[in-house]
Scaffold this motif. Sequence first.
Motif, PDB file in Angstrom:
ATOM      1  N   VAL A 135       2.922  12.152   3.030  1.00  0.00           N
ATOM      2  CA  VAL A 135       1.870  11.288   3.375  1.00  0.00           C
ATOM      3  C   VAL A 135       1.341  10.372   2.122  1.00  0.00           C
ATOM      4  CG1 VAL A 135       1.071  12.891   5.042  1.00  0.00           C
ATOM      5  CG2 VAL A 135       0.090  13.163   2.803  1.00  0.00           C
ATOM      6  N   ASP A 136       2.271  10.467   1.022  1.00  0.00           N
ATOM      7  CA  ASP A 136       1.839   9.716  -0.270  1.00  0.00           C
ATOM      8  C   ASP A 136       1.802   8.285   0.345  1.00  0.00           C
ATOM      9  OD1 ASP A 136       4.330   9.168   0.157  1.00  0.00           O
ATOM     10  OD2 ASP A 136       4.977   9.945  -1.610  1.00  0.00           O
ATOM     11  N   SER A 137       2.704   7.891   0.943  1.00  0.00           N
ATOM     12  CA  SER A 137       2.594   6.424   1.430  1.00  0.00           C
ATOM     13  C   SER A 137       1.568   5.896   2.291  1.00  0.00           C
ATOM     14  CB  SER A 137       3.951   5.860   2.163  1.00  0.00           C
ATOM     15  OG  SER A 137       4.936   6.079   1.330  1.00  0.00           O
ATOM     16  N   TYR A 138       0.784   6.972   2.899  1.00  0.00           N
ATOM     17  CA  TYR A 138      -0.502   6.678   3.779  1.00  0.00           C
ATOM     18  C   TYR A 138      -1.592   6.721   3.240  1.00  0.00           C
ATOM     19  CZ  TYR A 138       3.189   7.570   7.318  1.00  0.00           C
ATOM     20  OH  TYR A 138       4.372   7.457   8.091  1.00  0.00           O
ATOM     21  N   VAL A 139      -1.900   7.252   2.066  1.00  0.00           N
ATOM     22  CA  VAL A 139      -3.175   7.414   1.167  1.00  0.00           C
ATOM     23  C   VAL A 139      -3.920   5.895   1.165  1.00  0.00           C
ATOM     24  CG1 VAL A 139      -4.466   8.160  -0.963  1.00  0.00           C
ATOM     25  CG2 VAL A 139      -2.332   9.595   0.106  1.00  0.00           C
ATOM     26  N   PHE A 140      -3.248   5.046   0.257  1.00  0.00           N
ATOM     27  CA  PHE A 140      -3.947   3.966   0.232  1.00  0.00           C
ATOM     28  C   PHE A 140      -4.033   2.840   1.339  1.00  0.00           C
ATOM     29  CE2 PHE A 140      -3.064   5.465  -3.837  1.00  0.00           C
ATOM     30  CZ  PHE A 140      -4.376   5.222  -4.409  1.00  0.00           C
TER      31      PHE A 140
ATOM     32  N   GLY B 174       0.714  -1.017   0.149  1.00  0.00           N
ATOM     33  CA  GLY B 174       0.066   0.050   0.081  1.00  0.00           C
ATOM     34  C   GLY B 174       0.820   1.170  -0.027  1.00  0.00           C
ATOM     35  N   SER B 175       1.936   1.418   0.833  1.00  0.00           N
ATOM     36  CA  SER B 175       2.896   2.511   0.880  1.00  0.00           C
ATOM     37  C   SER B 175       3.601   2.524  -0.483  1.00  0.00           C
ATOM     38  CB  SER B 175       3.848   2.193   1.899  1.00  0.00           C
ATOM     39  OG  SER B 175       4.667   1.322   1.775  1.00  0.00           O
ATOM     40  N   LEU B 176       4.126   1.704  -1.108  1.00  0.00           N
ATOM     41  CA  LEU B 176       4.835   1.487  -2.350  1.00  0.00           C
ATOM     42  C   LEU B 176       3.886   1.929  -3.533  1.00  0.00           C
ATOM     43  CD1 LEU B 176       7.372   1.114  -3.854  1.00  0.00           C
ATOM     44  CD2 LEU B 176       6.528  -1.215  -4.087  1.00  0.00           C
ATOM     45  N   PHE B 177       2.699   1.511  -3.614  1.00  0.00           N
ATOM     46  CA  PHE B 177       1.649   2.104  -4.422  1.00  0.00           C
ATOM     47  C   PHE B 177       1.480   3.523  -4.487  1.00  0.00           C
ATOM     48  CE2 PHE B 177      -2.639   2.552  -6.324  1.00  0.00           C
ATOM     49  CZ  PHE B 177      -2.167   2.075  -7.680  1.00  0.00           C
ATOM     50  N   GLY B 178       1.165   3.976  -3.014  1.00  0.00           N
ATOM     51  CA  GLY B 178       1.011   5.351  -3.108  1.00  0.00           C
ATOM     52  C   GLY B 178       2.030   6.316  -3.420  1.00  0.00           C
ATOM     53  N   ASP B 179       3.286   5.857  -2.933  1.00  0.00           N
ATOM     54  CA  ASP B 179       4.551   6.461  -3.180  1.00  0.00           C
ATOM     55  C   ASP B 179       4.851   6.642  -4.990  1.00  0.00           C
ATOM     56  OD1 ASP B 179       6.726   7.926  -3.119  1.00  0.00           O
ATOM     57  OD2 ASP B 179       8.052   6.405  -1.935  1.00  0.00           O
ATOM     58  N   LEU B 180       4.651   5.447  -5.465  1.00  0.00           N
ATOM     59  CA  LEU B 180       4.720   5.520  -6.802  1.00  0.00           C
ATOM     60  C   LEU B 180       3.497   6.433  -7.661  1.00  0.00           C
ATOM     61  CD1 LEU B 180       5.595   1.799  -7.598  1.00  0.00           C
ATOM     62  CD2 LEU B 180       7.271   3.837  -7.681  1.00  0.00           C
ATOM     63  N   LEU B 181       2.279   6.444  -7.119  1.00  0.00           N
ATOM     64  CA  LEU B 181       1.301   7.227  -7.840  1.00  0.00           C
ATOM     65  C   LEU B 181       1.473   8.694  -7.819  1.00  0.00           C
ATOM     66  CD1 LEU B 181      -1.446   7.411  -9.119  1.00  0.00           C
ATOM     67  CD2 LEU B 181      -2.485   7.135  -6.771  1.00  0.00           C
TER      68      LEU B 181
END
Length: 388
Positions: free
Chosen positions: A365-370, A331-338
């Motif tokens: 906070v990009d890693s926390y969104v999803f 979840g954190s990796l996907f949010g960071d990449l997005l």
Amino acid sequence: MATPSSYCVKIDTLNGCNITLFSRCPPKTLISRRSFIKCSNSYNWRRCLQINSPRRIVTRTLVASADANHIDDVEDVEVNKDADLEKKQKSGQLAKRVVFGLGIGITAGGVVLIGGWVFSVALSAVIFAGSREYFELVRSWGIASGMTPPPRYVSRACSVICALMPLFTLYKGQIDVSVASAAFVVAMALLLQRGNPRFSQLSSTIFGLFYCGYLPSFWVKLRCRLLAPALNTGVGAAWPVLLGGQAHWTVGLIATLISISSIIAADTFAFVGGKAFGRTPLTSISPKKTWEGAIVGLTGCILTSVLLSKLFSWPTSVLSAIGFGFLNFFGSLFGDLLESMIKRDAGVKDSGSLIPGHGGILDRVDSYVFTGALAYAFVSNVLPLYGV
């Protein structure tokens, strides 16, 4: 710059035409300019210099050599100054990152422990700042050159709606109807605007409601709505009664602490592993990320999840703790990449400059969104009896 007359050339008749450049000449060793000009026009100028200069030391107009040496010296000084300045800047940025990082971490930890309306209001403030950065990215030249961004009054209204979503989640429990209603109102406002409405305006705005407001609101569900007591944890038994006692330590609180700690561990281990072992790029979206760093980050995330599960006695199964760590990492990796993809299309390095040394809110906070939505779904639907 040194004058040409300050250099001496020694002519050694025993060694042919070897010429040696000395330092500044004493005044008594200088010969007249007339003698030098006379010798320079002579065919056997070395013999002429010997005759006109008994001490065999002459001055010569080494303008080119003096200029070249001076330029080299200036360039070396400038390079050294630039290197020192860059080193100081990096040290200052690192100090800012550490200071503000510790401040944010301590503040966030206290807000998570308090929970309730304090947690929801703090999350609303973060969402409002993040949504403003998102719509500024949408309006940036890199993205706006290929699409039509929404009007400013629509983006500002969406930022306010996103900021209210955590409060609706806290007091209503569900915000699906509220989000759908807000999306309908925003869509109608875009369709009825003056000029030619564009689909890109609608898509970027609706995604902003989903990305900046709806998804982060799951952290309120995870922290404040999962009120089942974590009776097995020893920390809760020693918690002061004035601060809520053991009843304060709910499944939602422990799950939130483990999830946030796992994300921090994933980012830290991935950064260190990438610096030490990174060779293979993970994706073209973020060239600095490597497969080696991702594997080290995944390992650190799972280890943190398992260790904290042993500390809090939740979840009771080691396999569940490993699965929770996997979920938090991806979840954190996907949010960071997005978020990296959005910044790449916008043509910017950071989403903003609100946090010194860290960039904008979305950068932090990009890693926390999803991850909040995934963690809530895992605890409420996958773990039997909420993992107790």
